[in-house]
Design a protein around this motif. Structure first.
Motif, mmCIF file in Angstrom:
data_model
loop_
_atom_site.group_PDB
_atom_site.id
_atom_site.type_symbol
_atom_site.label_atom_id
_atom_site.label_comp_id
_atom_site.label_asym_id
_atom_site.label_seq_id
_atom_site.Cartn_x
_atom_site.Cartn_y
_atom_site.Cartn_z
ATOM 1 N N ARG A 30 0.835 -1.207 0.000
ATOM 2 C CA ARG A 30 0.000 0.000 0.000
ATOM 3 C C ARG A 30 0.864 1.250 0.000
ATOM 4 O O ARG A 30 0.595 2.212 -0.714
ATOM 5 C CB ARG A 30 -0.936 0.005 1.213
ATOM 6 C CG ARG A 30 -2.198 -0.781 1.009
ATOM 7 C CD ARG A 30 -3.211 -0.496 2.119
ATOM 8 N NE ARG A 30 -2.747 -0.957 3.430
ATOM 9 C CZ ARG A 30 -2.914 -2.186 3.890
ATOM 10 N NH1 ARG A 30 -3.518 -3.078 3.142
ATOM 11 N NH2 ARG A 30 -2.475 -2.526 5.086
ATOM 12 N N GLY A 31 1.902 1.232 0.815
ATOM 13 C CA GLY A 31 2.800 2.386 0.874
ATOM 14 C C GLY A 31 3.503 2.631 -0.452
ATOM 15 O O GLY A 31 3.625 3.771 -0.904
ATOM 16 N N LEU A 32 3.962 1.547 -1.093
ATOM 17 C CA LEU A 32 4.605 1.692 -2.398
ATOM 18 C C LEU A 32 3.618 2.202 -3.446
ATOM 19 O O LEU A 32 3.955 3.069 -4.259
ATOM 20 C CB LEU A 32 5.198 0.354 -2.848
ATOM 21 C CG LEU A 32 6.467 -0.096 -2.141
ATOM 22 C CD1 LEU A 32 6.837 -1.505 -2.579
ATOM 23 C CD2 LEU A 32 7.601 0.864 -2.431
ATOM 24 N N GLY A 33 2.409 1.668 -3.430
ATOM 25 C CA GLY A 33 1.388 2.125 -4.379
ATOM 26 C C GLY A 33 1.056 3.588 -4.180
ATOM 27 O O GLY A 33 0.924 4.343 -5.150
ATOM 28 N N LYS A 34 0.903 4.006 -2.930
ATOM 29 C CA LYS A 34 0.598 5.400 -2.628
ATOM 30 C C LYS A 34 1.752 6.305 -3.063
ATOM 31 O O LYS A 34 1.530 7.363 -3.654
ATOM 32 C CB LYS A 34 0.343 5.561 -1.130
ATOM 33 C CG LYS A 34 -0.139 6.925 -0.739
ATOM 34 C CD LYS A 34 -0.472 6.978 0.751
ATOM 35 C CE LYS A 34 -0.949 8.343 1.159
ATOM 36 N NZ LYS A 34 -1.251 8.425 2.583
ATOM 37 N N GLY A 35 2.979 5.863 -2.813
ATOM 38 C CA GLY A 35 4.141 6.649 -3.225
ATOM 39 C C GLY A 35 4.250 6.773 -4.730
ATOM 40 O O GLY A 35 4.557 7.854 -5.259
ATOM 41 N N MET A 36 3.970 5.672 -5.444
ATOM 42 C CA MET A 36 4.011 5.716 -6.904
ATOM 43 C C MET A 36 2.928 6.647 -7.451
ATOM 44 O O MET A 36 3.148 7.379 -8.407
ATOM 45 C CB MET A 36 3.859 4.311 -7.474
ATOM 46 C CG MET A 36 5.076 3.435 -7.219
ATOM 47 S SD MET A 36 4.870 1.726 -7.729
ATOM 48 C CE MET A 36 4.622 1.896 -9.474
ATOM 49 N N LEU B 29 4.010 10.215 -6.965
ATOM 50 C CA LEU B 29 5.046 10.552 -7.940
ATOM 51 C C LEU B 29 4.429 10.816 -9.310
ATOM 52 O O LEU B 29 4.793 11.784 -9.982
ATOM 53 C CB LEU B 29 6.069 9.409 -8.037
ATOM 54 C CG LEU B 29 7.212 9.607 -9.011
ATOM 55 C CD1 LEU B 29 8.070 10.800 -8.603
ATOM 56 C CD2 LEU B 29 8.057 8.348 -9.084
ATOM 57 N N LYS B 30 3.471 9.981 -9.706
ATOM 58 C CA LYS B 30 2.794 10.174 -10.987
ATOM 59 C C LYS B 30 2.026 11.493 -11.006
ATOM 60 O O LYS B 30 2.073 12.242 -11.988
ATOM 61 C CB LYS B 30 1.845 9.008 -11.262
ATOM 62 C CG LYS B 30 1.167 9.083 -12.599
ATOM 63 C CD LYS B 30 0.277 7.881 -12.828
ATOM 64 C CE LYS B 30 -0.438 7.991 -14.170
ATOM 65 N NZ LYS B 30 -1.337 6.877 -14.411
ATOM 66 N N ASP B 31 1.310 11.796 -9.927
ATOM 67 C CA ASP B 31 0.568 13.047 -9.846
ATOM 68 C C ASP B 31 1.507 14.255 -9.911
ATOM 69 O O ASP B 31 1.209 15.240 -10.592
ATOM 70 C CB ASP B 31 -0.264 13.104 -8.564
ATOM 71 C CG ASP B 31 -1.432 12.133 -8.580
ATOM 72 O OD1 ASP B 31 -1.788 11.628 -9.667
ATOM 73 O OD2 ASP B 31 -1.977 11.864 -7.486
#
Length: 90
Positions: free
Chosen positions: A31-37, A40-42
């Motif tokens: 979840r943390g990696l997904g949120k961070g990615m 970054l995309k935003d």
């Protein structure tokens, strides 16, 4: 340099992750990696938007990629027109 990871290498990496962090922490880490990615995309999209807006405000052409794609398509059509009779002979 390209990054190619085979199935066996992925398995070894996952095994190490489970051993280091434990099975109960993996969903939290994912979840943390997904949120961070996503953040970054935003941020990247926001920077692109700001650059495009600034370029448009200063009267710069921002559709360079579209112009390049049109030229590439034009060259492809010219090559197909020239190679058409050659292909038909064989």
């Amino acid at each position: 340099m390209a990054l190619f990871i085979s199935g066996g290498e992925i398995f070894v990496i996952m095994l190490i992750v489970v051993m280091v962090f434990g099975a109960d922490k993996i969903p939290e880490i994912a979840r943390g990696l997904g949120k961070g990615m996503r953040q970054l995309k935003d941020a990247t999209n926001e920077i692109k938007h700001e650059i495009q807006k600034s370029a448009e405000d200063n009267g710069l052409d921002t559709d360079i990629a579209g112009d390049v794609q049109k030229e590439i398509n034009k060259v492809k059509e010219d090559i197909e027109d020239m190679s058409g009779p050659i292909k038909r002979q064989f």
